[in-house]
Each structure stands twice: as structure tokens, then as C-alpha cells.
Design a protein around this motif. Structure first.
Motif, PDB file in Angstrom:
ATOM      1  N   LEU A 134      -6.386   4.251   3.803  1.00 62.65           N
ATOM      2  CA  LEU A 134      -7.492   4.080   4.746  1.00 62.65           C
ATOM      3  C   LEU A 134      -7.498   5.182   5.807  1.00 62.65           C
ATOM      4  O   LEU A 134      -8.562   5.653   6.231  1.00 62.65           O
ATOM      5  CB  LEU A 134      -7.335   2.697   5.398  1.00 62.65           C
ATOM      6  CG  LEU A 134      -8.290   2.296   6.493  1.00 62.65           C
ATOM      7  CD1 LEU A 134      -9.715   2.333   6.013  1.00 62.65           C
ATOM      8  CD2 LEU A 134      -7.946   0.910   6.995  1.00 62.65           C
TER       9      LEU A 134
ATOM     10  N   ASP B 272      -7.170   5.256  -1.999  1.00 61.57           N
ATOM     11  CA  ASP B 272      -6.653   6.221  -1.017  1.00 61.57           C
ATOM     12  C   ASP B 272      -6.176   5.426   0.184  1.00 61.57           C
ATOM     13  O   ASP B 272      -6.539   4.246   0.352  1.00 61.57           O
ATOM     14  CB  ASP B 272      -7.790   7.167  -0.595  1.00 61.57           C
ATOM     15  CG  ASP B 272      -7.268   8.475  -0.001  1.00 61.57           C
ATOM     16  OD1 ASP B 272      -6.034   8.661   0.067  1.00 61.57           O
ATOM     17  OD2 ASP B 272      -8.101   9.305   0.392  1.00 61.57           O
TER      18      ASP B 272
ATOM     19  N   ILE C 208     -11.603   0.107  -0.039  1.00 60.31           N
ATOM     20  CA  ILE C 208     -10.575   1.154   0.053  1.00 60.31           C
ATOM     21  C   ILE C 208      -9.266   0.427  -0.210  1.00 60.31           C
ATOM     22  O   ILE C 208      -8.909  -0.501   0.516  1.00 60.31           O
ATOM     23  CB  ILE C 208     -10.560   1.789   1.465  1.00 60.31           C
ATOM     24  CG1 ILE C 208     -11.926   2.397   1.794  1.00 60.31           C
ATOM     25  CG2 ILE C 208      -9.439   2.832   1.574  1.00 60.31           C
ATOM     26  CD1 ILE C 208     -12.135   2.713   3.261  1.00 60.31           C
ATOM     27  N   ASP C 209      -8.593   0.785  -1.294  1.00 58.59           N
ATOM     28  CA  ASP C 209      -7.383   0.052  -1.673  1.00 58.59           C
ATOM     29  C   ASP C 209      -6.452   0.998  -2.427  1.00 58.59           C
ATOM     30  O   ASP C 209      -6.837   1.586  -3.444  1.00 58.59           O
ATOM     31  CB  ASP C 209      -7.785  -1.142  -2.565  1.00 58.59           C
ATOM     32  CG  ASP C 209      -6.633  -2.114  -2.792  1.00 58.59           C
ATOM     33  OD1 ASP C 209      -5.454  -1.689  -2.734  1.00 58.59           O
ATOM     34  OD2 ASP C 209      -6.915  -3.295  -3.038  1.00 58.59           O
TER      35      ASP C 209
ATOM     36  N   LEU D 150      -9.278  -2.920   2.378  1.00 59.48           N
ATOM     37  CA  LEU D 150      -8.109  -3.811   2.255  1.00 59.48           C
ATOM     38  C   LEU D 150      -8.488  -5.299   2.146  1.00 59.48           C
ATOM     39  O   LEU D 150      -7.994  -6.129   2.887  1.00 59.48           O
ATOM     40  CB  LEU D 150      -7.203  -3.661   3.489  1.00 59.48           C
ATOM     41  CG  LEU D 150      -6.288  -2.464   3.613  1.00 59.48           C
ATOM     42  CD1 LEU D 150      -7.011  -1.142   3.625  1.00 59.48           C
ATOM     43  CD2 LEU D 150      -5.462  -2.573   4.884  1.00 59.48           C
ATOM     44  N   GLU D 151      -9.367  -5.596   1.248  1.00 61.49           N
ATOM     45  CA  GLU D 151      -9.815  -6.993   1.089  1.00 61.49           C
ATOM     46  C   GLU D 151      -8.973  -7.703   0.037  1.00 61.49           C
ATOM     47  O   GLU D 151      -8.332  -7.061  -0.781  1.00 61.49           O
ATOM     48  CB  GLU D 151     -11.299  -6.975   0.692  1.00 61.49           C
ATOM     49  CG  GLU D 151     -11.977  -8.309   0.645  1.00 61.49           C
ATOM     50  CD  GLU D 151     -11.857  -9.115   1.932  1.00 61.49           C
ATOM     51  OE1 GLU D 151     -10.782  -9.697   2.172  1.00 61.49           O
ATOM     52  OE2 GLU D 151     -12.827  -9.167   2.688  1.00 61.49           O
ATOM     53  N   ASP D 152      -8.979  -9.050   0.074  1.00 64.14           N
ATOM     54  CA  ASP D 152      -8.245  -9.752  -0.982  1.00 64.14           C
ATOM     55  C   ASP D 152      -9.197 -10.081  -2.129  1.00 64.14           C
ATOM     56  O   ASP D 152     -10.422 -10.096  -1.962  1.00 64.14           O
ATOM     57  CB  ASP D 152      -7.534 -10.999  -0.429  1.00 64.14           C
ATOM     58  CG  ASP D 152      -8.375 -12.238  -0.542  1.00 64.14           C
ATOM     59  OD1 ASP D 152      -8.007 -13.142  -1.302  1.00 64.14           O
ATOM     60  OD2 ASP D 152      -9.434 -12.298   0.116  1.00 64.14           O
ATOM     61  N   GLY D 153      -8.597 -10.296  -3.300  1.00 63.66           N
ATOM     62  CA  GLY D 153      -9.369 -10.414  -4.530  1.00 63.66           C
ATOM     63  C   GLY D 153     -10.377 -11.556  -4.535  1.00 63.66           C
ATOM     64  O   GLY D 153     -11.508 -11.386  -5.000  1.00 63.66           O
TER      65      GLY D 153
ATOM     66  N   GLY E 292       0.817  -1.205   0.000  1.00 64.81           N
ATOM     67  CA  GLY E 292       0.000   0.000   0.000  1.00 64.81           C
ATOM     68  C   GLY E 292       0.856   1.263   0.000  1.00 64.81           C
ATOM     69  O   GLY E 292       0.601   2.191  -0.768  1.00 64.81           O
TER      70      GLY E 292
ATOM     71  N   SER F 150      -5.270  -3.836  -8.191  1.00 61.99           N
ATOM     72  CA  SER F 150      -5.541  -5.102  -7.491  1.00 61.99           C
ATOM     73  C   SER F 150      -6.861  -5.681  -7.994  1.00 61.99           C
ATOM     74  O   SER F 150      -7.720  -4.950  -8.503  1.00 61.99           O
ATOM     75  CB  SER F 150      -5.603  -4.888  -5.987  1.00 61.99           C
ATOM     76  OG  SER F 150      -6.837  -4.303  -5.620  1.00 61.99           O
ATOM     77  N   ARG F 151      -7.022  -6.988  -7.805  1.00 58.29           N
ATOM     78  CA  ARG F 151      -8.272  -7.621  -8.250  1.00 58.29           C
ATOM     79  C   ARG F 151      -9.446  -7.037  -7.472  1.00 58.29           C
ATOM     80  O   ARG F 151     -10.524  -6.844  -8.013  1.00 58.29           O
ATOM     81  CB  ARG F 151      -8.195  -9.139  -8.063  1.00 58.29           C
ATOM     82  CG  ARG F 151      -7.292  -9.808  -9.085  1.00 58.29           C
ATOM     83  CD  ARG F 151      -7.186 -11.276  -8.790  1.00 58.29           C
ATOM     84  NE  ARG F 151      -6.762 -11.486  -7.416  1.00 58.29           N
ATOM     85  CZ  ARG F 151      -7.089 -12.540  -6.674  1.00 58.29           C
ATOM     86  NH1 ARG F 151      -7.848 -13.486  -7.171  1.00 58.29           N
ATOM     87  NH2 ARG F 151      -6.660 -12.654  -5.437  1.00 58.29           N
TER      88      ARG F 151
HETATM   89  P1  ATP Z   1      -5.835  -8.631  -4.789  1.00 58.73           P
HETATM   90  O1  ATP Z   1      -5.933 -10.011  -4.179  1.00 58.73           O
HETATM   91  O2  ATP Z   1      -7.077  -7.814  -4.586  1.00 58.73           O
HETATM   92  O3  ATP Z   1      -5.357  -8.589  -6.219  1.00 58.73           O
HETATM   93  P2  ATP Z   1      -3.560  -8.125  -3.048  1.00 58.73           P
HETATM   94  O4  ATP Z   1      -3.007  -9.473  -3.275  1.00 58.73           O
HETATM   95  O5  ATP Z   1      -2.617  -6.955  -3.094  1.00 58.73           O
HETATM   96  O6  ATP Z   1      -4.723  -7.765  -4.034  1.00 58.73           O
HETATM   97  P3  ATP Z   1      -3.884  -8.126  -0.260  1.00 58.73           P
HETATM   98  O7  ATP Z   1      -2.406  -8.147  -0.121  1.00 58.73           O
HETATM   99  O8  ATP Z   1      -4.714  -9.100   0.476  1.00 58.73           O
HETATM  100  O9  ATP Z   1      -4.361  -8.141  -1.715  1.00 58.73           O
HETATM  101  O10 ATP Z   1      -4.464  -6.705   0.154  1.00 58.73           O
HETATM  102  C1  ATP Z   1      -3.747  -5.656   0.529  1.00 58.73           C
HETATM  103  C2  ATP Z   1      -4.179  -4.471  -0.313  1.00 58.73           C
HETATM  104  O11 ATP Z   1      -4.412  -3.406   0.583  1.00 58.73           O
HETATM  105  C3  ATP Z   1      -3.089  -4.066  -1.250  1.00 58.73           C
HETATM  106  O12 ATP Z   1      -3.625  -3.856  -2.535  1.00 58.73           O
HETATM  107  C4  ATP Z   1      -2.558  -2.733  -0.686  1.00 58.73           C
HETATM  108  O13 ATP Z   1      -2.275  -1.840  -1.728  1.00 58.73           O
HETATM  109  C5  ATP Z   1      -3.749  -2.247   0.117  1.00 58.73           C
HETATM  110  N1  ATP Z   1      -3.375  -1.454   1.303  1.00 58.73           N
HETATM  111  C6  ATP Z   1      -2.456  -1.741   2.244  1.00 58.73           C
HETATM  112  N2  ATP Z   1      -2.425  -0.799   3.200  1.00 58.73           N
HETATM  113  C7  ATP Z   1      -3.389   0.104   2.882  1.00 58.73           C
HETATM  114  C8  ATP Z   1      -3.884   1.290   3.488  1.00 58.73           C
HETATM  115  N3  ATP Z   1      -3.386   1.755   4.624  1.00 58.73           N
HETATM  116  N4  ATP Z   1      -4.891   1.943   2.881  1.00 58.73           N
HETATM  117  C9  ATP Z   1      -5.433   1.485   1.724  1.00 58.73           C
HETATM  118  N5  ATP Z   1      -5.007   0.370   1.094  1.00 58.73           N
HETATM  119  C10 ATP Z   1      -3.997  -0.318   1.665  1.00 58.73           C
END
Ligand code: ATP
Length: 257
Positions: A204, A202, A184-185, A165-168, A43, A190-191
Motif C-alpha cells: 500500500l 503491491d 491493494i493486497d 487490505l480488505e477481507d475476503g 503482507g 487471498s480471497r
Molecule cells: P482473505 O480473507 O482475502 O483471503 P486474509 O485472511 O489474508 O485474506 P486479512 O488478513 O483480513 O485477509 O487481510 C490482510 C491482507 O492484507 C493480507 O492478504 C495481507 O497480505 C495484506 N496486507 C497487509 N499489509 C499490507 C500492505 N502494507 N500493503 C498491501 N497489502 C497488505
């Protein structure tokens, strides 16, 4: 307990270092998963590209998010470890203002972490907290193990879910369940960012107070006006504008060099 870093207030990166300290403390108290620290690093890299400010498309998305949350019949705010460590007060205030349920929703779920996140929300003033222990007894189809558990009173029966900050995989599964997903990501690629209905690109830390301010401002609007704000919003277009903003910023920076 590790050695605590004393951050000088005039340090050029003092804000960012303070945020890191919050997450490290959160990891030590089981709120944040180790992988959450790595996710934060990803992030931060994207935040650098934005100039660590809320850019206009993010503000526009935050307003559409506020309108959708106010229009929802059962809105739920999903809280993971990083969000509980970074903005517990902001999320609790938002849940009161909308009003929306708060649900603990962890990628790396364990009873210890569920309780730690619940405690963080409680100390921020939350009353009811869903998704802890046996309460998380509904499952999101197509996901495996602990990641599929949700609360039947919360995310499972929600119409609008805010998932910072969810996963795809989980975002896609929530969409398949028919939920309207707001995320919020910081990573527009990202997915999750690409799949959600509203993506606020933005930090969080900045986005939570922006949504809260918009909710407060829009609370007196009638449904037709709120609907108009939602209808005017197009996530694909807003993500394109975000990427164009980054491109333009990099172009200007490269010229100045
Ligand atoms: P996806 O699975 O959606 O393709 P990913 O593998 O990056 O994405 P995660 O690592 O589970 O998913 O999620 C973390 C996400 O949160 C990242 O995309 C990162 O950019 C985002 N992130 C981390 N810290 C913050 C923050 N403080 N505010 C907003 N977003 C953030």
C-alpha cells in the motif's frame, strides 16, 4: 506506551522497521486493530517474495485502477486502520484528485476506533469523512455484526470502491452488491485478491502514490481512452503474471545460491 525503538538509518531493514513503528504507534492510538499488526506480517512475507518493489503487473493494475476511478460516477475510498496509519496523506490526496469520497470502514468496528481513524484522516487534511457513528446505518447483506455497517451516502451507493487490505467475505459481499471492487493486497492468493475486479499486488505504501500519479497523468484523457485502458485490463491474467514473476524470481535466486 511501549519502549520506542531507535532505528539506525543505515540498518538494512530500516524502511520496513519504520513502517512497523508506524503501525505500533497506530495500535497505541486505537487506529490499528491488534489483528491489523498480524495482517501486516502476512503482507510483509509476500513483499519479500516480490523483492519489496513495484513489479510491472502491479503498475499495470494501478493504471487500470486510476482509469476506473476516473470513469466512476460515485467512487469511494474505503479506509481501515492499517491504511489510515500507513498512508493517510496519500489516501486524502487521492480522494481530492479523483475526486472520491473517503469512508471509514473497519473490520473491528468501535466508536473509539472510528473516531481515531477519522482523526488520522483529518490531520492529513481530509474534510468530509463518511462512515462514522450513526452515519454508517446501511448494511451489506450476508455479513454479520459490525462488519456489515456502511454509509448510505458512501460505499452503499458507490459504483466503484477502492478497498485496500480488505477481507475476503466483505469483498465477496461488495461484489454481490454489484460494486466494481479495486483492492491493494500483497497476497495474490487471498480471497480478496482473487475476487476483486482489479487487484494491485503491491505494498500500500508504494501503490497509493502510484495510483495518484496515474490519476494525475490520466485526468485529461477523454472517456473513450480511459475505457480502453479498463477494457485492456484482465485481472485473472494480471494475477497469473504476478505469480509467474514470483516463480521466476525464486528460480533465479535459487540458482544464485
Ligand atoms: P482473505 O480473507 O482475502 O483471503 P486474509 O485472511 O489474508 O485474506 P486479512 O488478513 O483480513 O485477509 O487481510 C490482510 C491482507 O492484507 C493480507 O492478504 C495481507 O497480505 C495484506 N496486507 C497487509 N499489509 C499490507 C500492505 N502494507 N500493503 C498491501 N497489502 C497488505
Amino acid at each position: 506506551m511501549g519502549i520506542r525503538l531507535k532505528i539506525p538509518t543505515n540498518h538494512v531493514r530500516s524502511e520496513s522497521l519504520k513502517i512497523r513503528e508506524k503501525l505500533i504507534k497506530g495500535e497505541e492510538s486505537n487506529v490499528v486493530a491488534k489483528a491489523g499488526l498480524i495482517a501486516h506480517g502476512r503482507g510483509e512475507a509476500f513483499d519479500y517474495l516480490l523483492g519489496e518493489i513495484t513489479i510491472p503487473p502491479a503498475l499495470f493494475a494501478a493504471r487500470a485502477a486510476a482509469a476506473s476511478l476516473l470513469l466512476a460516477s460515485h467512487p469511494v475510498i474505503s479506509v481501515n486502520g492499517n491504511s489510515a496509519a500507513l498512508v493517510p496523506d496519500g489516501l486524502v490526496a487521492l480522494s481530492r484528485e479523483i475526486p472520491a469520497d473517503l469512508e471509514v470502514n473497519l473490520f473491528y468496528r468501535s466508536r473509539k476506533r472510528e473516531d481515531a481513524v477519522k482523526a488520522a484522516l483529518k490531520s492529513a487534511g481530509a474534510r468530509a469523512i463518511l462512515g462514522v457513528g450513526r452515519d454508517a446505518n446501511a448494511v451489506i447483506p450476508e455479513l454479520f455484526s459490525e462488519r456489515r455497517k456502511v454509509d448510505p451516502q458512501g460505499i452503499y451507493s458507490a459504483d466503484v470502491v477502492l478497498v485496500p487490505l480488505e477481507d475476503g467475505d466483505r469483498t465477496q459481499a461488495l461484489k454481490k452488491l454489484g460494486k466494481f471492487v479495486i483492492t491493494i493486497d500483497l497476497n495474490p492468493l487471498s480471497r480478496t485478491a482473487q475476487t476483486a475486479d482489479i487487484t494491485i499486488v503491491d505494498n500500500l505504501i508504494r501503490a497509493a502514490p502510484n495510483i495518484l500519479a496515474s490519476v494525475k497523468e490520466m485526468k485529461t484523457l477523454d472517456k473513450t481512452d480511459l475505457k480502453l485502458i479498463c477494457d485492456r485490463y484482465d485481472n485473472k491474467k494480471n494475477l497469473s503474471e504476478t505469480m509467474l514473476y514470483i516463480r521466476e524470481r525464486l528460480r533465479q535466486l535459487s540458482r544464485d545460491n
